[in-house]
Design a protein around this motif. Structure first.
Motif, PDB file in Angstrom:
ATOM      1  N   SER A   3       0.864  -1.180   0.000  1.00  0.00           N
ATOM      2  CA  SER A   3       0.000   0.000   0.000  1.00  0.00           C
ATOM      3  C   SER A   3       0.900   1.229   0.000  1.00  0.00           C
ATOM      4  CB  SER A   3      -0.866   0.006   1.256  1.00  0.00           C
ATOM      5  OG  SER A   3      -0.031   0.219   2.396  1.00  0.00           O
TER       6      SER A   3
ATOM      7  N   GLU B  10      -1.786   4.347  -6.526  1.00  0.00           N
ATOM      8  CA  GLU B  10      -2.226   3.240  -5.672  1.00  0.00           C
ATOM      9  C   GLU B  10      -3.580   2.713  -6.153  1.00  0.00           C
ATOM     10  OE1 GLU B  10      -2.400   2.270  -0.942  1.00  0.00           O
ATOM     11  OE2 GLU B  10      -3.207   4.211  -1.546  1.00  0.00           O
TER      12      GLU B  10
ATOM     13  N   GLN C 232      -4.315  -1.007  -7.609  1.00  0.00           N
ATOM     14  CA  GLN C 232      -5.331  -1.865  -6.982  1.00  0.00           C
ATOM     15  C   GLN C 232      -6.338  -2.342  -8.013  1.00  0.00           C
ATOM     16  OE1 GLN C 232      -6.574   0.758  -3.864  1.00  0.00           O
ATOM     17  NE2 GLN C 232      -5.233  -0.187  -2.342  1.00  0.00           N
TER      18      GLN C 232
ATOM     19  N   HIS D 273      -4.655  -4.915 -10.063  1.00  0.00           N
ATOM     20  CA  HIS D 273      -4.414  -6.113  -9.265  1.00  0.00           C
ATOM     21  C   HIS D 273      -5.688  -6.950  -9.204  1.00  0.00           C
ATOM     22  CE1 HIS D 273      -1.936  -8.438  -6.625  1.00  0.00           C
ATOM     23  NE2 HIS D 273      -2.840  -8.436  -5.689  1.00  0.00           N
ATOM     24  N   GLN D 274      -6.834  -6.265  -9.027  1.00  0.00           N
ATOM     25  CA  GLN D 274      -8.103  -6.983  -8.984  1.00  0.00           C
ATOM     26  C   GLN D 274      -8.406  -7.615 -10.327  1.00  0.00           C
ATOM     27  OE1 GLN D 274     -10.116  -3.637  -7.460  1.00  0.00           O
ATOM     28  NE2 GLN D 274      -9.873  -4.250  -5.333  1.00  0.00           N
TER      29      GLN D 274
END
Length: 153
Positions: A110, A139, A143, A146-147
Motif C-alpha cells: 500500500s 495506488e 489496486q 491487481h483486482q
C-alpha cells in the motif's frame, strides 16, 4: 554527510551530492541511477547506466506518468542482479515518490507501507503535496489492475 540510504537490498535513495560521489557508488555496487531532476548532474562512472526524469520539485509537475517506466526500469535492474540509486537534488520529494511507487508496484505494498519503508531508509523523505496525490492515484490504479489480474486467473 554523504550517504546512500538503503530502501531495499537493491534500491538506494540519496541527494545529488551523494549520487555523484564515485566511491559511494562503487562501494554500493550501483549499476543504474535514476536522476529525478532537470539540472542535477550525473555521476561520471562509465559503468553506471543512467536515466533522467526531467521534473522540478513542484506540486504541479506530472511525476505520475514516469512511475511505471521508472518502476519497471528499477525492477529489470534488480532482476538482473544490479543495484539502483534514485536521487534528486535533496533526496526528499521527487526521489522519494519514485521509490515509493516502485515498492507499491513491485512489492504489492500500500502507499502507506511503501512510504514507511522509504521514510525509514531516509527520514527526510517527504514527497510534496502534488506528488503525494499522484501516488494516491497510482495506488488506486495498481489496486484496480491487481483486482483485474486476480479475476482473470
Amino acid at each position: 554527510m554523504l550517504t546512500l540510504c538503503r530502501v531495499t537490498d537493491s534500491l538506494f535513495i540519496s541527494n545529488s551530492r551523494s549520487a555523484c560521489n564515485e566511491n559511494l557508488l562503487v562501494q554500493a555496487r550501483i549499476a543504474f541511477c535514476i536522476n529525478v531532476s532537470r539540472q542535477q548532474p550525473f555521476p561520471s562512472l562509465q559503468q553506471v547506466r543512467t536515466l533522467r526524469i526531467p521534473v522540478f520539485d513542484d506540486p504541479s509537475e506530472d511525476l505520475y506518468r514516469y512511475f511505471e517506466h521508472c518502476s519497471n526500469a528499477i525492477e529489470s535492474t534488480v532482476q538482473s542482479g544490479g543495484k539502483c540509486l534514485v536521487y534528486c537534488k535533496n533526496g526528499r520529494s521527487r526521489s522519494a515518490a519514485i521509490c515509493t511507487a516502485y515498492l507499491m508496484k513491485h512489492q504489492n505494498l500500500s502507499l502507506k507501507d511503501a512510504f514507511e519503508i522509504v521514510k525509514t531508509a531516509r527520514p527526510v523523505a517527504e514527497p510534496n503535496a502534488g506528488f503525494w496525490s499522484q501516488l494516491q492515484k497510482y495506488e488506486e490504479h495498481l489496486q484496480m489492475h491487481h483486482q483485474v489480474d486476480l479475476s482473470s486467473k
